[in-house]
Design a protein around this motif. Structure first.
Motif, PDB file in Angstrom:
ATOM      1  N   LYS A   6      54.729 128.429  18.203  1.00 32.58           N
ATOM      2  CA  LYS A   6      55.675 129.553  17.559  1.00 32.58           C
ATOM      3  C   LYS A   6      55.135 131.181  17.539  1.00 32.58           C
ATOM      4  O   LYS A   6      55.942 131.927  17.221  1.00 32.58           O
ATOM      5  CB  LYS A   6      55.622 129.083  16.151  1.00 32.58           C
ATOM      6  N   ALA A   7      53.872 131.188  18.148  1.00 30.81           N
ATOM      7  CA  ALA A   7      53.384 132.487  18.169  1.00 30.81           C
ATOM      8  C   ALA A   7      53.543 133.135  19.350  1.00 30.81           C
ATOM      9  O   ALA A   7      53.558 132.680  20.645  1.00 30.81           O
ATOM     10  CB  ALA A   7      51.873 132.327  17.714  1.00 30.81           C
ATOM     11  N   GLY A   8      53.907 134.513  19.523  1.00 33.89           N
ATOM     12  CA  GLY A   8      54.063 135.277  20.597  1.00 33.89           C
ATOM     13  C   GLY A   8      55.458 135.340  21.230  1.00 33.89           C
ATOM     14  O   GLY A   8      56.265 134.664  20.704  1.00 33.89           O
ATOM     15  N   PHE A   9      55.659 136.358  22.015  1.00 35.49           N
ATOM     16  CA  PHE A   9      57.144 136.531  22.436  1.00 35.49           C
ATOM     17  C   PHE A   9      57.540 135.573  23.228  1.00 35.49           C
ATOM     18  O   PHE A   9      58.784 135.244  23.304  1.00 35.49           O
ATOM     19  CB  PHE A   9      56.998 137.962  23.039  1.00 35.49           C
ATOM     20  N   ARG A  62      57.459 132.534  23.059  1.00 34.76           N
ATOM     21  CA  ARG A  62      57.524 131.410  22.045  1.00 34.76           C
ATOM     22  C   ARG A  62      59.159 131.778  21.171  1.00 34.76           C
ATOM     23  O   ARG A  62      59.395 131.103  20.333  1.00 34.76           O
ATOM     24  CB  ARG A  62      56.898 130.838  20.950  1.00 34.76           C
ATOM     25  N   ALA A  63      59.835 132.876  21.796  1.00 33.27           N
ATOM     26  CA  ALA A  63      60.936 133.247  21.081  1.00 33.27           C
ATOM     27  C   ALA A  63      61.930 131.942  21.231  1.00 33.27           C
ATOM     28  O   ALA A  63      62.666 131.690  20.331  1.00 33.27           O
ATOM     29  CB  ALA A  63      61.524 134.634  21.695  1.00 33.27           C
ATOM     30  N   LEU A  72      65.077 127.584  18.189  1.00 38.52           N
ATOM     31  CA  LEU A  72      65.370 126.281  18.016  1.00 38.52           C
ATOM     32  C   LEU A  72      64.776 125.871  16.556  1.00 38.52           C
ATOM     33  O   LEU A  72      65.580 124.980  15.938  1.00 38.52           O
ATOM     34  CB  LEU A  72      64.795 125.438  19.109  1.00 38.52           C
ATOM     35  N   MET A  73      63.880 126.243  16.114  1.00 39.67           N
ATOM     36  CA  MET A  73      63.334 126.119  14.793  1.00 39.67           C
ATOM     37  C   MET A  73      64.446 126.888  13.742  1.00 39.67           C
ATOM     38  O   MET A  73      64.773 126.131  12.909  1.00 39.67           O
ATOM     39  CB  MET A  73      62.194 126.780  14.624  1.00 39.67           C
ATOM     40  N   ARG A  74      64.907 127.854  14.146  1.00 34.12           N
ATOM     41  CA  ARG A  74      65.815 128.568  13.194  1.00 34.12           C
ATOM     42  C   ARG A  74      66.903 127.547  13.105  1.00 34.12           C
ATOM     43  O   ARG A  74      67.781 127.602  12.191  1.00 34.12           O
ATOM     44  CB  ARG A  74      66.352 129.808  13.789  1.00 34.12           C
ATOM     45  N   ASP A 115      59.259 130.388   6.634  1.00 29.58           N
ATOM     46  CA  ASP A 115      58.846 129.180   7.102  1.00 29.58           C
ATOM     47  C   ASP A 115      58.252 129.018   8.333  1.00 29.58           C
ATOM     48  O   ASP A 115      57.113 128.192   8.424  1.00 29.58           O
ATOM     49  CB  ASP A 115      60.262 128.324   7.237  1.00 29.58           C
ATOM     50  N   ILE A 116      58.397 129.821   9.319  1.00 31.35           N
ATOM     51  CA  ILE A 116      57.772 129.783  10.560  1.00 31.35           C
ATOM     52  C   ILE A 116      56.374 130.213  10.521  1.00 31.35           C
ATOM     53  O   ILE A 116      55.545 129.642  11.293  1.00 31.35           O
ATOM     54  CB  ILE A 116      58.506 130.329  11.749  1.00 31.35           C
TER      55      ILE A 116
END
Length: 555
Positions: free
Chosen positions: A7-10, A12-13, A18-20, A28-29
């Motif tokens: 989840k960290a860094g560009f 992992r957008a 997908l998490m959203r 949350d993230i």
């Protein structure tokens, strides 16, 4: 945080996108991800309430500053799977669960995990998977079931129903009485109320350091259990932020010694040996059956719970819980490694300091121990060159040693039919073979035949030996886990009806009265029993499973 890799860094957008989609917000993230490994299903009474448990735990995780992410695992109810081919899938399910935990933790990234198991193979399977991935993990079981009661106050549990079947078959009770017992024995949610395998394993997670005190004995339906679940959730978030302790920090040889010592003290299920050996294997800790005997010889048996007594898990909790047993056994020089760490952040000594016995009729003080040695014993001999297990705490004093003729059955089903048909007489040694991990395949639990023996009034007159295993509800002179098993060419597979079998639990010995020459002659003509297996999973399991002396882990 461990979860930053997803989840960290560009870069992992896409991952965050997908998490959203699952409903996560920016907040949350950013928080630690807490895996909620839940074994909820609507088949197992010990698990039927776990969806509500998970809701409570997830709410508390959010309050503590974490983001809970739930996933579910399969589970088999041994009581419902018992005495038909479904039971062959029970022990193999442990491996599926371990693989599933490893899959979920490896494919995704979590900062900590809360495991919500409750029964038999689910507990060790989750531990095995957690050890492989070594993410900070804490266990919070669903809790034991309350004991059942008849209108006259008679206390019941699941084993009472199995034994009632044999009593009905023998004409000792009516159909109406059998139904009354059936309807009263299991009053609601929770793992079956005695010191059967599920509760034994949940108790041992406390000792081995993977859960907070009370995991094994707080009733599923109690208010105290709700507070326990909340405390577990808060601790998981703390562990995520601290990045520890991790399972491999806690599951050491000393911790496994502690688990076996308390197992001996509380008279736990013989299945705990199978599962704890498998846990040791996953932790990379060398462990053999001789070490278990050494622990048994120096650890007094100070607690007997159903099926070995009239007491149940609710009584153990009332008497001080597993912490009181640990505290009492710690008074025996060298019995426990009290400096071992636990998920609480405290040592075992700090965690159980001052936890005195509250009811000495349930948990005996050392000077009133049931026996000076433990509730489980490992027997060796020509019938069990690699070991066998007996729940000594559940054996009648008259059956601590026995010699008698073998009455052989090639499967559990054949044994059940034979016992109910009156083929077993006082003095016999019932032999059930081809039920090991390979021979079964799956090493199904056998509560039905042992219950039928008890129900016919032969519990203090008949012994039973097998390369299979027993339910934690089994009691009597029942010796299981014989290794090597019949399918591997073990001596149990060469026995014939009428062969004299002798054992001595005090001497840790199990022998067939056969000469080496006779054994060699029989071996020349031996062929493994061929069983048609209509399951691709069981065929794979049969090819890969080791025997019980190694925990029946897959090779």
């Amino acid at each position: 945080m461990l979860s930053d890799r997803t989840k960290a860094g560009f870069e992992r957008a896409p991952h965050r996108s997908l998490m959203r989609a699952t409903g996560m917000t920016d907040e949350d993230i950013e928080r630690p991800f807490i895996a909620i490994c839940n074994s909820f299903n609507e088949v197992i009474p010990g698990h039927v309430h776990l969806h509500e448990v998970a809701k409570l735990i997830k709410e508390e995780v959010r309050k503590a500053g974490g983001t809970p992410v739930e996933f579910n695992l399969p589970g088999v109810c041994d009581g419902i799977a018992m005495a038909h081919k479904g039971m062959k899938f029970s022990l193999p399910s442990r491996e599926l669960i371990a693989d599933s935990v490893e899959t979920m933790l490896s494919a995704h990234a979590f900062d900590a995990m809360i495991c919500i198991p409750n029964c038999d193979k689910i507990v060790p399977g989750m531990i095995m998977g957690a050890l492989r991935c070594n993410v900070p993990t804490i266990f919070s079981s669903g809790g034991p079931m309350a004991a059942g009661r008849l209108a006259d106050g008679t206390v019941l549990d699941l084993n009472s129903v199995f034994e009632a079947v044999a009593r009905y078959k023998a004409g000792k009770i009516s159909g109406g009485e059998l139904r009354e017992i059936e309807c009263a024995a299991c009053p609601g949610a929770g793992s079956c109320s005695g010191m059967f395998t599920a509760n034994s394993m949940n108790c041992l997670t406390e000792v081995i350091g993977l859960s907070l005190p009370g995991n094994g004995s707080l009733l599923a339906t109690s208010e105290e259990r709700k507070e326990f679940w909340k405390e577990t959730a808060r601790r998981a978030v703390e562990m995520a932020k601290a990045e520890g302790p991790r399972p491999r920090d806690l599951v050491t040889q000393d911790a496994i010694d502690n688990a076996f010592a308390i197992d001996m003290a509380m008279g736990g299920s013989s299945n705990t040996v199978l599962h704890t050996l498998a846990i040791a294997h996953e932790a990379g800790v060398p462990y053999d059956m001789n070490r278990i005997n050494e622990i048994s010889r120096r650890t007094p048996n100070i607690c007997k719970v159903a099926p070995s007594s009239r007491f149940h898990m609710e009584d153990v909790q009332r008497a001080g819980g597993i912490s009181a047993i640990i505290h009492e056994i710690s008074k025996v020089p060298g019995a426990l490694h009290m400096e071992c760490r636990t998920v609480s952040g405290k040592t075992l000594a700090e965690l159980t300091d001052g936890c005195e016995i509250l009811d000495p009729t349930v948990i005996h003080p050392l000077d009133q121990a049931y026996s000076p040695d433990g509730g489980l014993a490992v027997l060796f001999g020509n019938l069990a060159a690699e070991g066998s297990i007996v729940k000594k705490a559940g054996v009648h004093p008259d059956m601590m040693a026995h010699k008698g003729p073998a009455v052989i059955f090639e499967s559990q089903e054949e044994a059940c039919e034979g016992i109910l048909a009156g083929k077993v007489k006082a003095g016999d040694v019932v032999v059930i073979r081809n039920e090991g991990p390979k021979g079964g395949p799956g090493m199904q639990e056998m509560l039905a035949p042992t219950s039928y023996i008890m129900g016919q009034g032969l519990g203090a007159k008949v012994a039973l030996i097998t390369d299979g295993r027993f339910s934690g509800a089994t009691h009597g002179a029942c010796i299981g886990h014989i290794s090597p098993e019949a399918a591997e060419g073990g001596l149990i597979g060469l026995l014939r009806n009428g062969d004299i079998i002798e054992y001595s639990i005090p001497e840790r010995r199990l022998e067939a009265h056969l000469s080496e020459e006779e054994i060699a002659e029989r071996r020349k003509n031996w062929k493994p029993v061929h069983k048609e297996i209509d399951s691709s999973w069981l065929r794979r399991y049969q090819r890969l499973a080791g025997n019980a002396s190694s925990g029946a882990v897959l090779k």
